[in-house]
Design an enzyme around this catalytic site. Structure first.
Site, short mmCIF file in Angstrom:
data_model
loop_
_atom_site.label_atom_id
_atom_site.label_comp_id
_atom_site.label_asym_id
_atom_site.label_seq_id
_atom_site.Cartn_x
_atom_site.Cartn_y
_atom_site.Cartn_z
N ILE A 1 -2.02 18.44 65.47
CA ILE A 1 -3.33 18.77 66.05
C ILE A 1 -3.77 17.72 67.08
O ILE A 1 -4.54 18.05 68.00
CB ILE A 1 -4.36 18.93 64.90
CG1 ILE A 1 -5.50 19.83 65.32
CG2 ILE A 1 -4.85 17.59 64.38
CD1 ILE A 1 -6.34 20.32 64.15
N HIS B 1 6.18 13.49 56.33
CA HIS B 1 6.33 14.20 57.61
C HIS B 1 7.02 13.32 58.64
O HIS B 1 6.88 12.11 58.62
CB HIS B 1 4.98 14.68 58.14
CG HIS B 1 3.94 13.61 58.21
ND1 HIS B 1 3.23 13.18 57.10
CD2 HIS B 1 3.50 12.86 59.25
CE1 HIS B 1 2.39 12.22 57.46
NE2 HIS B 1 2.54 11.99 58.76
N ASN C 1 5.82 7.52 59.12
CA ASN C 1 4.98 6.47 58.54
C ASN C 1 4.94 6.64 57.02
O ASN C 1 4.73 7.75 56.53
CB ASN C 1 3.56 6.57 59.11
CG ASN C 1 3.54 6.48 60.63
OD1 ASN C 1 4.31 5.73 61.22
ND2 ASN C 1 2.67 7.25 61.27
N HIS D 1 7.25 12.79 62.72
CA HIS D 1 6.64 13.10 64.02
C HIS D 1 7.72 13.20 65.09
O HIS D 1 8.62 12.36 65.15
CB HIS D 1 5.72 11.95 64.47
CG HIS D 1 4.50 11.74 63.65
ND1 HIS D 1 3.25 12.17 64.05
CD2 HIS D 1 4.32 11.09 62.47
CE1 HIS D 1 2.35 11.78 63.14
NE2 HIS D 1 2.97 11.12 62.18
P1 AMP Z 1 0.35 10.05 59.82
O1 AMP Z 1 -0.60 9.03 60.39
O2 AMP Z 1 1.79 9.69 60.09
O3 AMP Z 1 0.07 10.36 58.36
O4 AMP Z 1 0.10 11.36 60.67
C1 AMP Z 1 -0.68 12.43 60.23
C2 AMP Z 1 -0.73 13.41 61.36
O5 AMP Z 1 -1.24 14.64 60.88
C3 AMP Z 1 -1.64 12.98 62.53
O6 AMP Z 1 -0.88 12.86 63.72
C4 AMP Z 1 -2.65 14.13 62.62
O7 AMP Z 1 -3.01 14.46 63.93
C5 AMP Z 1 -1.90 15.26 61.93
N1 AMP Z 1 -2.77 16.30 61.37
C6 AMP Z 1 -3.81 16.13 60.54
N2 AMP Z 1 -4.37 17.32 60.24
C7 AMP Z 1 -3.65 18.26 60.91
C8 AMP Z 1 -3.73 19.68 61.02
N3 AMP Z 1 -4.67 20.39 60.38
N4 AMP Z 1 -2.84 20.31 61.81
C9 AMP Z 1 -1.89 19.63 62.45
N5 AMP Z 1 -1.75 18.29 62.39
C10 AMP Z 1 -2.62 17.62 61.63
#
Ligand code: AMP
Ligand code: ZN
Length: 138
Positions: free
Chosen positions: A31, A99, A86, A101
């Protein structure tokens, strides 16, 4: 796992732009779109982080990230990509469902993605490195 935002995306209760799915993994657009095409690849199984992730599923998740990076990068006209994962808050993890990235890169300084790596060679002794390597080889 109702309080997990990525499990909710998997269940379809939170909308997402899904770009890939197989029996074990899905990928959807992040997002935040740090750069255009920023994508997350997640296992369908709710696994908190790398430390809880079984190796075969890790291999498959990273394999899918590799395949998608090769598709996304030329499609968005990027010239490079960072694959980032992360684990734990100290490492920047904000969503506690494992996840990977995929961050397409356009410019090393201005495209919105920043990672800095200190060089501590001068303050790390040869003995420290040799001891660490010995322990890790065990
Ligand atoms: P991290 O900091 O590695 O845990 O990354 C979490 C990621 O999840 C961030 O880049 C957010 O932008 C992404 N994120 C959070 N909520 C959503 C959502 N509803 N849809 C898509 N991505 C999301
Ligand atoms: Zn989850």
């Amino acid at each position: 796992m109702n309080d997990c935002i990525f499990c909710q995306i998997l269940a379809g209760t939170i909308p997402s732009h899904k770009i890939y799915e197989d029996k074990d993994v899905i990928a959807f657009l992040d997002i935040s779109q740090t750069t255009i095409g920023h994508t997350l690849v997640i296992p369908k199984q709710h696994v908190r982080d790398l430390f809880d992730l079984e190796e075969k599923l890790a291999g498959h998740t990273f394999a899918v990230a590799t395949q998608l990076a090769k598709k996304i990068v030329p499609l968005v006209g990027a010239t490079g990509v960072n694959i980032v994962n992360n684990n734990h808050a100290v490492a920047g993890q904000a969503v506690f469902h494992f996840h990977v990235h995929i961050v397409p890169r356009f410019d090393a300084h201005t495209d919105g993605y920043h990672a800095t790596w200190a060089n501590n060679m001068a303050t790390t002794s040869a003995e420290t490195l040799a001891n660490l390597a010995t322990q890790l080889r065990r």
